[in-house]
Design a protein around this motif. Sequence first.
Motif, PDB file in Angstrom:
ATOM      1  N   SER A   1       0.826  -1.203   0.000  1.00 58.36           N
ATOM      2  CA  SER A   1       0.000   0.000   0.000  1.00 58.36           C
ATOM      3  C   SER A   1       0.862   1.255   0.000  1.00 58.36           C
ATOM      4  O   SER A   1       0.641   2.183  -0.789  1.00 58.36           O
ATOM      5  N   LYS A   2       1.863   1.303   0.883  1.00 57.26           N
ATOM      6  CA  LYS A   2       2.736   2.482   0.960  1.00 57.26           C
ATOM      7  C   LYS A   2       3.481   2.713  -0.350  1.00 57.26           C
ATOM      8  O   LYS A   2       3.639   3.857  -0.793  1.00 57.26           O
ATOM      9  N   LYS A   3       3.933   1.639  -0.974  1.00 55.63           N
ATOM     10  CA  LYS A   3       4.648   1.756  -2.240  1.00 55.63           C
ATOM     11  C   LYS A   3       3.726   2.313  -3.342  1.00 55.63           C
ATOM     12  O   LYS A   3       4.105   3.216  -4.079  1.00 55.63           O
ATOM     13  N   ILE A   4       2.525   1.796  -3.405  1.00 52.66           N
ATOM     14  CA  ILE A   4       1.557   2.257  -4.416  1.00 52.66           C
ATOM     15  C   ILE A   4       1.169   3.707  -4.159  1.00 52.66           C
ATOM     16  O   ILE A   4       1.162   4.538  -5.072  1.00 52.66           O
TER      17      ILE A   4
ATOM     18  N   GLY B   1      -2.714  19.731   1.025  1.00 54.42           N
ATOM     19  CA  GLY B   1      -2.550  19.701   2.470  1.00 54.42           C
ATOM     20  C   GLY B   1      -2.763  18.337   3.098  1.00 54.42           C
ATOM     21  O   GLY B   1      -2.535  18.161   4.290  1.00 54.42           O
ATOM     22  N   THR B   2      -3.207  17.371   2.315  1.00 60.17           N
ATOM     23  CA  THR B   2      -3.418  16.029   2.848  1.00 60.17           C
ATOM     24  C   THR B   2      -2.092  15.283   2.895  1.00 60.17           C
ATOM     25  O   THR B   2      -1.283  15.377   1.981  1.00 60.17           O
ATOM     26  N   LYS B   3      -1.875  14.537   3.956  1.00 59.58           N
ATOM     27  CA  LYS B   3      -0.631  13.789   4.122  1.00 59.58           C
ATOM     28  C   LYS B   3      -0.735  12.421   3.458  1.00 59.58           C
ATOM     29  O   LYS B   3      -1.813  11.843   3.376  1.00 59.58           O
ATOM     30  N   MET B   4       0.412  11.890   3.059  1.00 59.33           N
ATOM     31  CA  MET B   4       0.449  10.564   2.460  1.00 59.33           C
ATOM     32  C   MET B   4      -0.019   9.505   3.455  1.00 59.33           C
ATOM     33  O   MET B   4      -0.527   8.470   3.057  1.00 59.33           O
TER      34      MET B   4
END
Length: 143
Positions: free
Chosen positions: A76-79, A93-96
């Motif tokens: 998920s983090k990679k995608i 302004g939204t964080k990953m």
Amino acid sequence: MKKIIYVFLSLTVVIIVGLIFLEKDSTKNVKVKLGESQEFSKEELLEAVDLIKGNYRRHWERDSHLLTLTFDEKKSKKIVSSFKNTLKEKYPGTKMTDCVAFMSSFRTGSKPEVYAPYQTYTDFQWILVKLDNDWKILTLGYG
């Protein structure tokens, strides 16, 4: 005789209308696999699953079927990292860390708009962002 014809026609109309609006749940038998997450609770992930299933039922052909829906935090983090520009454009302004990716497989029905009929597709991605405690679909498809 008129009453019999009226009753017969009324029943026919009710049956036809019922068949037209009969909702076939194309996500009923989906196998959901949720891996462990340091970022999101199981409840949050299940809310994301519900959003994906609802989107699939509303926007995909009726005789297609969502087969699997998988969350793996490492994948998920990679995608998600590959969608940071899209995220900044759509939701500044939204964080990953407010994003999640699910992988899915599905089988198309008789008349898909894009894909070949009656084929199974794998590794289809759903990227979601959490805004004000609600999940939104950022994008979907093949990355």
